[in-house]
Design a protein around this motif. Structure first.
Motif, mmCIF file in Angstrom:
data_model
loop_
_atom_site.group_PDB
_atom_site.id
_atom_site.type_symbol
_atom_site.label_atom_id
_atom_site.label_comp_id
_atom_site.label_asym_id
_atom_site.label_seq_id
_atom_site.Cartn_x
_atom_site.Cartn_y
_atom_site.Cartn_z
ATOM 1 N N UNK A 178 0.828 -1.193 0.000
ATOM 2 C CA UNK A 178 0.000 0.000 0.000
ATOM 3 C C UNK A 178 0.871 1.255 0.000
ATOM 4 N N UNK A 179 2.023 1.168 0.656
ATOM 5 C CA UNK A 179 2.870 2.362 0.789
ATOM 6 C C UNK A 179 3.404 2.809 -0.570
ATOM 7 N N UNK A 180 4.084 1.923 -1.341
ATOM 8 C CA UNK A 180 4.499 2.385 -2.676
ATOM 9 C C UNK A 180 3.317 2.756 -3.566
ATOM 10 N N UNK A 181 2.174 2.046 -3.406
ATOM 11 C CA UNK A 181 1.003 2.377 -4.221
ATOM 12 C C UNK A 181 0.580 3.820 -3.974
ATOM 13 N N UNK A 182 0.529 4.207 -2.681
ATOM 14 C CA UNK A 182 0.123 5.574 -2.367
ATOM 15 C C UNK A 182 1.175 6.588 -2.776
ATOM 16 N N UNK A 183 2.461 6.242 -2.520
ATOM 17 C CA UNK A 183 3.519 7.223 -2.788
ATOM 18 C C UNK A 183 3.720 7.437 -4.284
ATOM 19 N N UNK A 184 3.471 6.393 -5.093
ATOM 20 C CA UNK A 184 3.773 6.530 -6.519
ATOM 21 C C UNK A 184 2.819 7.496 -7.206
ATOM 22 N N UNK A 185 1.600 7.691 -6.622
ATOM 23 C CA UNK A 185 0.698 8.620 -7.294
ATOM 24 C C UNK A 185 0.834 10.033 -6.756
ATOM 25 N N UNK A 186 1.711 10.242 -5.747
ATOM 26 C CA UNK A 186 1.935 11.607 -5.280
ATOM 27 C C UNK A 186 2.480 12.460 -6.422
ATOM 28 N N UNK A 187 3.344 11.853 -7.246
ATOM 29 C CA UNK A 187 3.880 12.575 -8.399
ATOM 30 C C UNK A 187 2.772 13.050 -9.323
ATOM 31 N N UNK A 188 1.770 12.174 -9.548
ATOM 32 C CA UNK A 188 0.627 12.534 -10.394
ATOM 33 C C UNK A 188 -0.118 13.731 -9.796
ATOM 34 N N UNK A 189 -0.343 13.706 -8.475
ATOM 35 C CA UNK A 189 -1.028 14.843 -7.842
ATOM 36 C C UNK A 189 -0.238 16.117 -8.071
ATOM 37 N N UNK A 190 1.101 16.002 -7.942
ATOM 38 C CA UNK A 190 1.923 17.201 -8.058
ATOM 39 C C UNK A 190 1.857 17.762 -9.470
ATOM 40 N N UNK A 191 1.885 16.881 -10.462
ATOM 41 C CA UNK A 191 1.883 17.358 -11.842
ATOM 42 C C UNK A 191 0.533 17.962 -12.209
ATOM 43 N N UNK A 192 -0.568 17.260 -11.873
ATOM 44 C CA UNK A 192 -1.882 17.713 -12.319
ATOM 45 C C UNK A 192 -2.579 18.605 -11.304
ATOM 46 N N UNK A 193 -2.008 18.697 -10.087
ATOM 47 C CA UNK A 193 -2.526 19.651 -9.114
ATOM 48 C C UNK A 193 -3.926 19.362 -8.625
ATOM 49 N N UNK A 194 -4.323 18.096 -8.579
ATOM 50 C CA UNK A 194 -5.660 17.794 -8.065
ATOM 51 C C UNK A 194 -5.713 16.350 -7.589
ATOM 52 N N UNK A 195 -6.666 16.095 -6.653
ATOM 53 C CA UNK A 195 -6.911 14.715 -6.240
ATOM 54 C C UNK A 195 -8.143 14.171 -6.936
ATOM 55 N N UNK A 196 -8.896 15.083 -7.562
ATOM 56 C CA UNK A 196 -10.165 14.723 -8.169
ATOM 57 C C UNK A 196 -9.898 13.969 -9.468
#
Lengths: 164, 100, 438
Positions: free
Chosen positions: C176-194
Motif C-alpha cells: 500500500x505504501x508504494x502504491x500511495x507514494x507513486x501517485x503523489x507525483x501525479x497529484x503534483x503534476x496535475x494539481x488535483x486529487x479529483x
C-alpha cells in the motif's frame, strides 16, 4: 434526517466500542473496534471534515488496525478469561466519568461555541485548505511530527530486530 | 437538530469505554486498542469543535493525533512482540518482574 | 409557486434517477468486465500454453470460443452446497466473503468514465460519486479490503487459511505504501486529487505532439504503481497469499459454492479496478488522443460516421471469417454444434446490415446539441472501456508469463526497491515542476 443518521452511526460506534472491551477473543475485539472506527469516519463526514474522514479510514481502519490484527494473528492469541471488575475500581470510574462530563459542560460554556451550525465555505475541511493551514500556521508542529514518526520507525526496527 | 452537545457526549462515552478497557482488561493488545479508542474520542471533539467554530485548526490537531497514534501503535506492538518472544505472554498480570 | 415546486420536484427526481442509472451502469460495467476477464484468463492462458482451453459448453451449439463456459461455471457454483465446516467461527466465516466483495465494488464509485455531460440544464459528472478526494478514497477502500481476507483466513480455523491470511496482510500493508507514494507525483503534476480533473488535465498536449498522459510525465511512477497494483490485486508474480502449490489456495480453502465464488469474483473485480485506475491515472482515462470533448461535440456527425463505418468494416471482416469457420466446422461434431458457424455468420451479416442502414439514414441528418453531446459521451465511454480491456489483458499476460516470487524477495522488492524509488520519484517530480514553473 440528519439526526436519524447521527443516532444510527453513533449507536454503531458505541456498540462496536463496547464489544471491543467485552469480547474474550482479542481478534473479535479488534474487528469490533474497526467497525466503531469506520462509524466514527462517518461522523467526521457529517461534520464536513473531508480529509480527516479519508485519513480515519486510511490510517486508523486501514493501517493501524491491520497492524494490530496482524500482530494478534502472528502471536496466535487465544481466548482469555474475563474477571469480574473489582468494586473499588468501578466507583473510581463513575466519579471520573461524572467529573469529565461536568468538565465538558464547562468547556462548552467557556469556548463560546454556538449551538446552531455556522455556515462554512464550500471547501471547508478539503485537502487543499487543511494542507495550506498545516504548512503555514502549523509548520513547526508538522515538522516535529515527521521527526516523531522517524523516531518511531527507527525504534520499531531496533526493537523487532532479533540480533542488534 | 444535532448540536455540539451530541458530538461531545458521544465523544465522552467513547472515551470512557476506552478508560474502562484500560482499567479492567489484562490483555496488553486490548489495552492498546482501548488507548486508540480514547485518542479517537478526543479527535471527535476536535472535529466537532472545529465545525461549530467554523475554523479548521481542529482538523490539523486531529491529523497530528493520528500521526502520534500511528507511531504509538507501531512502537507498542513492537514491544508486545518482543515481550511475547521473551516471556510467552501478553497478559499484564504476568509481567511483574519490576515489582517482585 | 406550485409550478415551481413541481419543477423542483421533477428536477430532484431526475437527479436521483440519473444517479441510479449511473450506479447501475457502473455495476453492469464491473460485472461485464468480470465475465470478459475470466474468459481472457481461460482462453489467454490456453493460448500462451499452446492448448485449446474451454471449448465444450454451448447454448444451442453456440460456444463463442469458450465464453459460454462462464455461464456454466456460474450455474455450477450457484447449485453447489455452501458447506460450513465444524469448529469455524460461524458469524465471521459467513461475513468474510461479503466484506471483500462489497468494498471492491464500492471503489468503482469514483472512477470517471466520460467527461461531464451538459444536457437540459444539468451538468452531470460521469462518475457515481463526485468526490474531491477521489484517489484517496480508492486507496482507503482498498486498504479495508484486507479485512475480508484476514477474516476468512482466521475464522476458517485452518492452518493453511491462517497462513494465507497472514501472508496477504503482510503483503498488502507493505505494498500500500508504494502504491500511495507513486501517485503523489501525479497529484503534483496535475494539481488535483479529483479523478475527473486529473483525466481532463491529461487531454492537453506535451511539446505540441504528445498527449500529456500520466505515463509520459511520470514514467517511474507508472512502473512503481503498476507493480504495486499487481501486488495489491494478489496477482502473479505476487500471488503468494494463495500460492496453490505451497498452501493449497490460502485463505479460501474452506469455502465452497457461492461464498467461494464471491472471493473469486472479488479477485477479478480487483483486477478490473486496478486496470481502470491505471488507465485513469496514467493513460488519459476517457480521453481520446488529440480529440478533446469540444472537438468531439463539434464534429459529432463525423465521429458517428467513423464509428459506424468502423463497425460495418469489423462486422464485414467477422462475417467473412465466420463463413470460413462454418466451412471448416462442417461435419466435425455431427450434431447441433455444427451450426455455430452459420449462426455467427448470420449475426455478423445482421450487424453489418444494421450499421449500413443506420449510416445511410444518418448521412445527411443535422444533429441537435444534445445528440452531439451524447455521441461524444458514447465515444469517450467506448475509449475508456477499450483501454481498460487492454490492461485487463495485460494482467493475464503477466500472470501466465512470469513465475511467482519467493516470500523474502517479495518483501525485499516492496521495502527496499519500490519505496525508495517512489521517494526519488517525488523528489525528481518536485524539482522538475519547480524548474518548469520558473
Amino acid at each position: 434526517m440528519e439526526a436519524v443518521a447521527f443516532y444510527i452511526i453513533a449507536a454503531i460506534a458505541v456498540f462496536g466500542a463496547l464489544l471491543m472491551i467485552t469480547r474474550r477473543n482479542p481478534l473479535a475485539g479488534a474487528f469490533s473496534l474497526v467497525v466503531s472506527l469506520i462509524a466514527l469516519a462517518g461522523i467526521y463526514a457529517m461534520l464536513r471534515a473531508e480529509l480527516i474522514f479519508i485519513l480515519q479510514i486510511l490510517v486508523y481502519a486501514g493501517a493501524i488496525m491491520v497492524l494490530v490484527i496482524f500482530t494478534i494473528m502472528l502471536l496466535n492469541l487465544r481466548e482469555e478469561e474475563l474477571e469480574e471488575p473489582p468494586a473499588g475500581k468501578i466507583k473510581t470510574l463513575i466519579i471520573l466519568a461524572a467529573v469529565a462530563f461536568g468538565c465538558y459542560g464547562i468547556i462548552k460554556v467557556l469556548s463560546g461555541a454556538p449551538d446552531e451550525v455556522p455556515r462554512v465555505p464550500e471547501n471547508f475541511g478539503s485537502v487543499e485548505k487543511v494542507g495550506e493551514l498545516m504548512l503555514t500556521s502549523y509548520l513547526y508542529p508538522f515538522e516535529i511530527i515527521s521527526v516523531v514518526l522517524l523516531v518511531a520507525i527507527v525504534g520499531v526496527v531496533l526493537l523487532a530486530k532479533k540480533v542488534i | 437538530m444535532i448540536t455540539l452537545d451530541h458530538y461531545l457526549y458521544l465523544s465522552a462515552i467513547l472515551f470512557f469505554i476506552g478508560v474502562f478497557g484500560v482499567l479492567f482488561r489484562r490483555n496488553l493488545i486490548v489495552i492498546l486498542m482501548s488507548i486508540e479508542l480514547m485518542l479517537n474520542a478526543v479527535n471527535l471533539s476536535f472535529i466537532a469543535f472545529s465545525r461549530y467554530t467554523a475554523s479548521m485548526d481542529g482538523h490539523v490537531f486531529a491529523f497530528f493525533v493520528m500521526a502520534v497514534a500511528a507511531a504509538e501503535a507501531g512502537i507498542g506492538l513492537a514491544i508486545l512482540v518482543m515481550l511475547f518472544r521473551n516471556r510467552r505472554t501478553v497478559q499484564a498480570d504476568d509481567l511483574t518482574l519490576m515489582r517482585d | 409557486m406550485n409550478l415551481e415546486l413541481l419543477e423542483g420536484c421533477t428536477r430532484e427526481m431526475a437527479e436521483n434517477l440519473i444517479i441510479i442509472a449511473k450506479t447501475l451502469f457502473v455495476i453492469a460495467m464491473a460485472f461485464g468486465f468480470l465475465l470478459v476477464v475470466i474468459w481472457f484468463e481461460r482462453k489467454g492462458s490456453a493460448f500462451i500454453q499452446d492448448r485449446v482451453g474451454p471449448n465444450r459448453a454451448a447454448i444451442l451449439g453456440v460456444r463463442l470460443a469458450g465464453f459460454i463456459q462462464n455461464f456454466a461455471d456460474v450455474t455450477k457454483l450457484i447449485m453447489k452446497e455452501m458447506f460450513i465446516p465444524g469448529e469455524v467461527n460461524r458469524i465471521y466465516f459467513i461475513l468474510a466473503p461479503f466484506i471483500g466483495f462489497t468494498f471492491i465494488l464500492t471503489s468503482f464509485a469514483v472512477i470517471p468514465f466520460a467527461d461531464n455531460l451538459r444536457i437540459g440544464g444539468f451538468d452531470i459528472p460521469m462518475q457515481v460519486a463526485d468526490l474531491n478526494v477521489g484517489v484517496l478514497y480508492i486507496l482507503a477502500i482498498t486498504s479495508l479490503n484486507v479485512y475480508g481476507i484476514v477474516l476468512a483466513g482466521w475464522s476458517s480455523n485452518n492452518k493453511f487459511s491462517l497462513l494465507g491470511g497472514l501472508r496477504s496482510t503482510a503483503q498488502m500493508i507493505s505494498y500500500e505504501i508504494p502504491l500511495g507514494l507513486s501517485i503523489v507525483g501525479i497529484f503534483m503534476v496535475f494539481g488535483s486529487l479529483h479523478l475527473n480533473e486529473i483525466v481532463r488535465a491529461q487531454g492537453e498536449l506535451l511539446f505540441g505532439f504528445l498527449p500529456r498522459w500520466g505515463i509520459f510525465v511520470q514514467p517511474l511512477g507508472f512502473i512503481i504503481f503498476i507493480s504495486a497494483a499487481y501486488a495489491e490485486a494478489n496477482r502473479t508474480p505476487f500471488d503468494i497469499p494463495e500460492g496453490e502449490s505451497e498452501i493449497v489456495a490460502g485463505y479460501h480453502v474452506e469455502y465452497s459454492g457461492m461464498r467461494f465464488a464471491l472471493f473469486y469474483m472479488g479477485e477479478y473485480i480487483a483486477l478490473v479496478l486496478s486496470s481502470a485506475l491505471v488507465v485513469t491515472l496514467f493513460f488519459g482515462g476517457w480521453q481520446i488522443p488529440y480529440l478533446d470533448t469540444s472537438d468531439l461535440i463539434r464534429h459529432a456527425s463525423v465521429v458517428l460516421k467513423v464509428l459506424l463505418l468502423g463497425g460495418a468494416a469489423m462486422s464485414l471482416a467477422a462475417a467473412i471469417a465466420f463463413i470460413g469457420y462454418a466451412k471448416r466446422l462442417k461435419g466435425t461434431w455431427g450434431d447441433i454444434h455444427d451450426r455455430e458457424g452459420h449462426v455467427l455468420t448470420t449475426f455478423a451479416v445482421l450487424a453489418l446490415a444494421v450499421f449500413l442502414v443506420v449510416l445511410f439514414w444518418l448521412w445527411n441528418v443535422e444533429f441537435p446539441d444534445w445528440a452531439a453531446r451524447t455521441i461524444a459521451l458514447i465515444s469517450q465511454v467506448g475509449m475508456f472501456l477499450i483501454k481498460v480491456l487492454f490492461f485487463g489483458w495485460l494482467f493475464i499476460w503477466v500472470r501466465w508469463t512470469l513465475p511467482r516470487f519467493r516470500y523474502d524477495q517479495l518483501m525485499g522488492l516492496g521495502w527496499k526497491a519500490l519505496i525508495p524509488l517512489s521517494f526519488i520519484n517525488i523528489l525528481i517530480s518536485g524539482l522538475v515542476i519547480l524548474l518548469v514553473q520558473r
